[in-house]
Scaffold this active site. Structure first.
Site, mmCIF file in Angstrom:
data_model
loop_
_atom_site.group_PDB
_atom_site.id
_atom_site.type_symbol
_atom_site.label_atom_id
_atom_site.label_comp_id
_atom_site.label_asym_id
_atom_site.label_seq_id
_atom_site.Cartn_x
_atom_site.Cartn_y
_atom_site.Cartn_z
ATOM 1 N N ALA A 1 0.655 -1.532 -0.234
ATOM 2 C CA ALA A 1 0.298 -0.197 -0.162
ATOM 3 C C ALA A 1 1.238 1.479 -0.306
ATOM 4 C CB ALA A 1 -0.639 -0.193 0.973
ATOM 5 N N GLY B 157 0.482 -4.901 0.648
ATOM 6 C CA GLY B 157 -0.175 -4.698 -0.151
ATOM 7 C C GLY B 157 -0.582 -5.423 -1.306
ATOM 8 N N GLU C 108 -1.084 -9.105 -0.482
ATOM 9 C CA GLU C 108 -1.960 -9.408 -0.375
ATOM 10 C C GLU C 108 -2.966 -8.945 -1.606
ATOM 11 O OE1 GLU C 108 -1.904 -6.388 2.902
ATOM 12 O OE2 GLU C 108 -2.659 -7.937 3.664
ATOM 13 N N GLU D 241 4.180 -5.059 7.239
ATOM 14 C CA GLU D 241 4.235 -3.534 7.756
ATOM 15 C C GLU D 241 4.659 -3.783 9.266
ATOM 16 O OE1 GLU D 241 2.445 -6.104 6.359
ATOM 17 O OE2 GLU D 241 0.990 -5.426 4.783
HETATM 18 C C1 HXC Z 1 5.075 4.020 -1.744
HETATM 19 C C2 HXC Z 1 6.812 2.955 -1.781
HETATM 20 C C3 HXC Z 1 6.484 1.959 -1.727
HETATM 21 C C4 HXC Z 1 5.155 2.203 -0.548
HETATM 22 C C5 HXC Z 1 8.304 1.865 -2.687
HETATM 23 N N1 HXC Z 1 8.161 3.074 -2.765
HETATM 24 N N2 HXC Z 1 7.223 1.368 -1.630
HETATM 25 N N3 HXC Z 1 6.495 4.207 -2.100
HETATM 26 N N4 HXC Z 1 4.725 3.005 -0.232
HETATM 27 N N5 HXC Z 1 5.080 0.781 -0.579
HETATM 28 C C6 HXC Z 1 8.696 3.405 -3.497
HETATM 29 C C7 HXC Z 1 10.077 4.636 -2.712
HETATM 30 O O1 HXC Z 1 9.620 5.830 -1.905
HETATM 31 C C8 HXC Z 1 11.062 4.882 -3.624
HETATM 32 O O2 HXC Z 1 10.203 6.303 -4.000
HETATM 33 C C9 HXC Z 1 10.948 4.297 -4.719
HETATM 34 O O3 HXC Z 1 9.158 3.566 -4.283
HETATM 35 C C10 HXC Z 1 11.611 2.843 -5.063
HETATM 36 O O4 HXC Z 1 12.001 2.028 -3.815
HETATM 37 P P1 HXC Z 1 13.431 2.521 -3.538
HETATM 38 O O5 HXC Z 1 13.419 1.925 -1.995
HETATM 39 O O6 HXC Z 1 14.208 3.142 -3.832
HETATM 40 O O7 HXC Z 1 13.407 1.288 -3.823
HETATM 41 P P2 HXC Z 1 14.772 -0.397 -3.599
HETATM 42 O O8 HXC Z 1 15.920 0.295 -2.636
HETATM 43 O O9 HXC Z 1 15.467 -0.953 -4.474
HETATM 44 O O10 HXC Z 1 13.949 -1.347 -2.143
HETATM 45 C C11 HXC Z 1 12.855 -1.359 -2.724
HETATM 46 C C12 HXC Z 1 12.001 -1.926 -1.815
HETATM 47 C C13 HXC Z 1 11.394 -0.931 -0.319
HETATM 48 C C14 HXC Z 1 12.713 -2.893 -0.722
HETATM 49 C C15 HXC Z 1 10.414 -2.494 -2.158
HETATM 50 O O11 HXC Z 1 10.884 0.420 -1.211
HETATM 51 C C16 HXC Z 1 10.288 -1.211 -0.068
HETATM 52 O O12 HXC Z 1 10.577 -1.817 1.598
HETATM 53 N N6 HXC Z 1 9.218 -0.282 0.180
HETATM 54 C C17 HXC Z 1 8.614 -0.579 1.336
HETATM 55 C C18 HXC Z 1 7.548 -2.241 1.421
HETATM 56 C C19 HXC Z 1 6.682 -2.056 2.125
HETATM 57 O O13 HXC Z 1 7.286 -1.046 3.540
HETATM 58 N N7 HXC Z 1 5.463 -2.282 1.847
HETATM 59 C C20 HXC Z 1 4.556 -2.721 2.514
HETATM 60 C C21 HXC Z 1 3.590 -1.136 2.746
HETATM 61 S S1 HXC Z 1 2.490 -0.893 4.750
HETATM 62 P P3 HXC Z 1 11.319 7.487 -4.367
HETATM 63 O O14 HXC Z 1 10.899 8.660 -4.722
HETATM 64 O O15 HXC Z 1 12.098 7.775 -2.889
HETATM 65 O O16 HXC Z 1 11.842 7.863 -5.776
HETATM 66 C C22 HXC Z 1 1.075 -2.131 3.707
HETATM 67 C C23 HXC Z 1 0.032 -2.767 4.418
HETATM 68 C C24 HXC Z 1 -1.250 -2.276 3.509
HETATM 69 O O17 HXC Z 1 1.365 -2.858 2.470
HETATM 70 C C25 HXC Z 1 -2.807 -2.701 4.662
HETATM 71 C C26 HXC Z 1 -3.797 -1.944 4.318
HETATM 72 C C27 HXC Z 1 -4.985 -1.438 4.361
#
Ligand code: HXC
Length: 260
Positions: free
Chosen positions: A66, A111, A114, A134
């Site tokens: 998400a 997400g 999911e 998360e």
């Molecule tokens: C918003 C995101 C994002 C996310 C990545 N990006 N994941 N933006 N939401 N979930 C963006 C980064 O900010 C970055 O933007 C660009 O995508 C590239 O990501 P990087 O982090 O620079 O890439 P990398 O170093 O290769 O790392 C990849 C990654 C990392 C390991 C996947 O991006 C990461 O950990 N992302 C978050 C994963 C996460 O925690 N997901 C769960 C979310 S909570 P910029 O602008 O900086 O270039 C969830 C809850 C669901 O999903 C429930 C809802 C009801």
């Protein structure tokens, strides 16, 4: 219609939906959800379409979760009052009787994992990575990561993934039963399309009935599920396509389906 966050095209009887925010690793924001609801409803309503494939644009991600930037400033009251992301289940999953396949390239986190689990099955590229990180953000999965994952891989691995936030690779995901098949990265879309074309070529009422029957297994007791299975069997056994399918087998020729 054209979408801001999705690419949607029909290829024969298969609808290909690509999550298309590559700069944010296809992070799922509210626009993605609203557009997925619309795209899946269009797929469901189109009698020429028999199966859908959902994938992510770019090499790196199916969806990295998400959208954290969208969630960061939202209050608990806002999440609750809009019943945040409930439409993924009510309108994407439950309203879709035709099958859809998740073709997972790269990261399927939070997400993203999911949404992949909402699909009827997952085909993963060998570089796919699944996880529910998360906990590292101070929250829990909110659209099935604790429930669908526990059903898919069992308690121990679901706990491991949710409590540590670690990622698992495609091999581990396949061993655990999350993933139906692993394919080489450069063949992911072809293989997913082939599976979808196969499904779309089969008798459409039997396709819907099979999907419905397997899903019952996740909702009820064995006894009630077996009864439902027999009843669904008895319903499709009354279709013209059943008469055709069995005649075609006996006559050693391909069946011609009417969806009746
Ligand atoms: C918003 C995101 C994002 C996310 C990545 N990006 N994941 N933006 N939401 N979930 C963006 C980064 O900010 C970055 O933007 C660009 O995508 C590239 O990501 P990087 O982090 O620079 O890439 P990398 O170093 O290769 O790392 C990849 C990654 C990392 C390991 C996947 O991006 C990461 O950990 N992302 C978050 C994963 C996460 O925690 N997901 C769960 C979310 S909570 P910029 O602008 O900086 O270039 C969830 C809850 C669901 O999903 C429930 C809802 C009801």
């Amino acid at each position: 219609p054209t979408y801001e966050t999705l690419l949607v095209e029909t290829r024969g009887a298969v609808t290909l939906i690509t999550l298309n925010r590559p700069k944010a690793l296809n992070a799922l924001n509210s626009t993605v959800m609203t557009e997925m609801v619309a795209a899946m409803a269009a797929f469901e309503a189109d009698p020429t379409q028999g199966c859908a494939v959902v994938t992510g644009s770019g090499e790196k991600a199916f969806a990295a979760g998400a959208d954290i930037k969208e969630m960061a400033t939202k209050s608990g009251a806002e999440f609750f009052s809009e019943d945040f992301f409930s439409e993924w289940t009510s309108k994407v999953v439950k309203a879709t009787r035709k099958p859809w396949i998740a073709a997972v390239n790269g990261f399927a986190l939070g997400g993203g994992c999911e949404v992949a689990m909402m699909a009827d099955f997952i085909i993963a590229s060998e570089n796919a990575k699944f996880g529910q990180p998360e906990i590292t953000l101070g929250v829990i999965p909110g659209m099935g990561g604790s429930q669908r994952l526990a059903r898919a891989v069992g308690k121990s691995k679901a706990m491991d993934l949710c409590l540590t936030g670690r990622m698992m690779d495609a091999e581990e995901a396949e061993r655990a039963g999350l993933v139906a098949r692993i394919v080489p990265a450069d063949q992911l879309l072809d293989e997913a399309m082939k599976a979808a074309e196969k499904i779309a070529s089969l008798p459409p009422l039997a396709v819907k009935a099979n999907k419905e029957a397997v899903n019952v297994a996740f909702e009820t007791t064995l006894d009630a599920g077996l009864l439902m299975e027999r009843r669904i069997f008895q319903v499709v056994a009354g279709t013209e396509d059943k008469t055709e399918g069995m005649a075609a087998f006996v006559e050693k020729r391909p069946g011609v389906w009417k969806g009746k």
